[in-house]
Design a protein around this motif. Structure first.
Motif, mmCIF file in Angstrom:
data_model
loop_
_atom_site.group_PDB
_atom_site.id
_atom_site.type_symbol
_atom_site.label_atom_id
_atom_site.label_comp_id
_atom_site.label_asym_id
_atom_site.label_seq_id
_atom_site.Cartn_x
_atom_site.Cartn_y
_atom_site.Cartn_z
ATOM 1 N N ILE A 63 0.801 -1.158 -0.250
ATOM 2 C CA ILE A 63 -0.060 -0.072 0.067
ATOM 3 C C ILE A 63 0.961 1.252 0.089
ATOM 4 O O ILE A 63 0.633 1.928 -0.873
ATOM 5 N N LEU A 64 1.788 1.291 0.701
ATOM 6 C CA LEU A 64 2.846 2.424 0.949
ATOM 7 C C LEU A 64 3.633 2.617 -0.427
ATOM 8 O O LEU A 64 3.898 3.771 -0.787
ATOM 9 N N ALA A 65 3.934 1.402 -1.094
ATOM 10 C CA ALA A 65 4.858 1.717 -2.395
ATOM 11 C C ALA A 65 3.653 2.140 -3.394
ATOM 12 O O ALA A 65 4.353 3.010 -4.394
ATOM 13 N N LYS A 66 2.598 1.852 -3.158
ATOM 14 C CA LYS A 66 1.412 2.193 -4.330
ATOM 15 C C LYS A 66 1.216 3.825 -4.223
ATOM 16 O O LYS A 66 1.254 4.379 -5.122
ATOM 17 N N ARG A 67 1.598 4.325 -3.097
ATOM 18 C CA ARG A 67 1.208 5.766 -2.913
ATOM 19 C C ARG A 67 2.202 6.316 -3.504
ATOM 20 O O ARG A 67 1.960 7.779 -4.123
ATOM 21 N N GLY A 68 3.455 6.012 -3.636
ATOM 22 C CA GLY A 68 4.563 6.746 -4.467
ATOM 23 C C GLY A 68 5.465 7.526 -3.205
ATOM 24 O O GLY A 68 5.117 7.562 -1.929
ATOM 25 N N LYS A 69 6.633 7.771 -3.496
ATOM 26 C CA LYS A 69 7.607 8.476 -2.822
ATOM 27 C C LYS A 69 7.362 9.891 -2.385
ATOM 28 O O LYS A 69 7.408 10.518 -1.519
ATOM 29 N N PRO B 235 -9.120 3.868 4.074
ATOM 30 C CA PRO B 235 -8.409 2.626 4.430
ATOM 31 C C PRO B 235 -7.516 2.081 3.526
ATOM 32 O O PRO B 235 -6.395 1.346 3.944
ATOM 33 N N GLY B 236 -7.822 2.082 2.376
ATOM 34 C CA GLY B 236 -7.159 1.515 1.181
ATOM 35 C C GLY B 236 -5.653 1.911 1.142
ATOM 36 O O GLY B 236 -4.800 1.505 0.778
ATOM 37 N N ASP B 237 -5.519 3.288 1.614
ATOM 38 C CA ASP B 237 -4.425 4.015 1.564
ATOM 39 C C ASP B 237 -3.782 4.374 3.007
ATOM 40 O O ASP B 237 -2.782 4.849 3.154
ATOM 41 N N LEU B 238 -4.366 3.775 3.877
ATOM 42 C CA LEU B 238 -3.939 3.773 5.561
ATOM 43 C C LEU B 238 -4.077 5.047 6.041
ATOM 44 O O LEU B 238 -3.259 5.444 6.590
ATOM 45 N N ILE B 239 -5.017 5.945 5.575
ATOM 46 C CA ILE B 239 -5.368 7.386 6.079
ATOM 47 C C ILE B 239 -6.716 7.213 6.787
ATOM 48 O O ILE B 239 -7.620 6.565 6.343
ATOM 49 N N PHE B 240 -6.612 7.354 7.967
ATOM 50 C CA PHE B 240 -7.709 7.323 8.922
ATOM 51 C C PHE B 240 -8.133 8.232 9.752
ATOM 52 O O PHE B 240 -6.924 9.425 10.040
ATOM 53 N N ILE B 241 -9.124 8.672 10.279
ATOM 54 C CA ILE B 241 -9.567 9.782 11.091
ATOM 55 C C ILE B 241 -9.250 9.159 12.696
ATOM 56 O O ILE B 241 -10.019 8.375 12.823
ATOM 57 N N LYS B 242 -8.610 9.977 13.262
ATOM 58 C CA LYS B 242 -8.359 9.282 14.692
ATOM 59 C C LYS B 242 -9.140 9.834 15.591
ATOM 60 O O LYS B 242 -9.897 9.192 16.729
ATOM 61 N N VAL C 202 -6.281 13.514 11.432
ATOM 62 C CA VAL C 202 -6.076 12.503 10.500
ATOM 63 C C VAL C 202 -4.848 11.829 10.630
ATOM 64 O O VAL C 202 -3.689 12.567 10.916
ATOM 65 N N MET C 203 -4.721 10.570 10.651
ATOM 66 C CA MET C 203 -3.456 9.795 10.702
ATOM 67 C C MET C 203 -2.996 8.798 9.475
ATOM 68 O O MET C 203 -4.062 8.581 8.841
ATOM 69 N N THR C 204 -1.790 8.629 9.530
ATOM 70 C CA THR C 204 -1.497 7.597 8.559
ATOM 71 C C THR C 204 -0.237 7.201 9.031
ATOM 72 O O THR C 204 0.556 7.550 9.616
ATOM 73 N N TYR C 205 0.458 6.118 8.099
ATOM 74 C CA TYR C 205 1.904 5.488 8.455
ATOM 75 C C TYR C 205 2.784 5.915 7.377
ATOM 76 O O TYR C 205 2.335 6.108 6.287
ATOM 77 N N GLU C 206 3.731 6.225 7.803
ATOM 78 C CA GLU C 206 5.066 6.449 6.882
ATOM 79 C C GLU C 206 6.064 5.786 6.812
ATOM 80 O O GLU C 206 6.385 5.007 7.798
#
Length: 176
Positions: A75-81, A145-152, A172-176
């Protein structure tokens, strides 16, 4: 050698006592240790079976975590750098037509490690004077959720200046 003459009755008593002593020694040194060892082995087998079941459960949980980590990497690779949460939220605000109501966007790094080698990052957004339709469409565009972005967390209050409008603070939270 000493020869002792015993009566028939006394011979039976001595023979019976010798048999009882032999039986006592046989039970005490052969039979009882056998059953004690058998019980110890049975308890040990039951304990090892329990440990084996726990190891099998932990192994399947570990495999599931590894699969989730692989999915997260994809998922994180699909987002791009060049992906940033700020630009994502700004684009969503433009699509929902709420850019004018956003008072601030504060980025923050979480002190927690997050998942594996990935850290949590977030943005706090303050929106003032927004109607419910705009808020719903903006929230719909934000959370993915498909891009791991969620409202905390979200805090919604009535706008004191305009009747029927809302003020809200969204984390809003996500993973890096």
């Amino acid at each position: 050698m000493l020869k002792i003459k015993l009566a028939k009755r006394e011979k039976y008593i001595v023979l019976g006592a010798a048999c009882l002593i032999a039986l006592f020694l046989l039970i005490n040194f052969l039979v009882l240790p056998f059953f004690k060892e058998k019980d110890r082995l049975t308890r040990g087998i039951a304990l090892k079976e329990t440990e084996f079941k726990e190891i099998a459960a932990l192994s399947s949980e570990y495999r599931r975590y590894r699969e989730d980590a692989g999915e997260m990497e994809r998922i994180l690779a699909k987002r791009g750098k060049g992906f940033t949460l700020m630009s994502y939220l700004d684009r969503a605000a433009g699509e929902a037509d709420v850019k004018g109501q956003i008072k601030y966007m504060n980025p923050s790094k979480s002190s927690s490690k997050g998942i594996g080698s990935y850290g949590e990052s977030g943005v706090e957004i303050k929106v003032e004077g927004i109607n419910t339709d705009q808020l719903v469409s903006y929230l719909f565009l934000i959370e993915d959720p498909g891009d791991l972005i969620f409202i905390k967390r979200i805090s919604i209050t009535d706008n004191k200046k305009q009747e029927g409008y809302l003020d809200c603070i969204i984390q809003v939270m996500t993973y890096e």
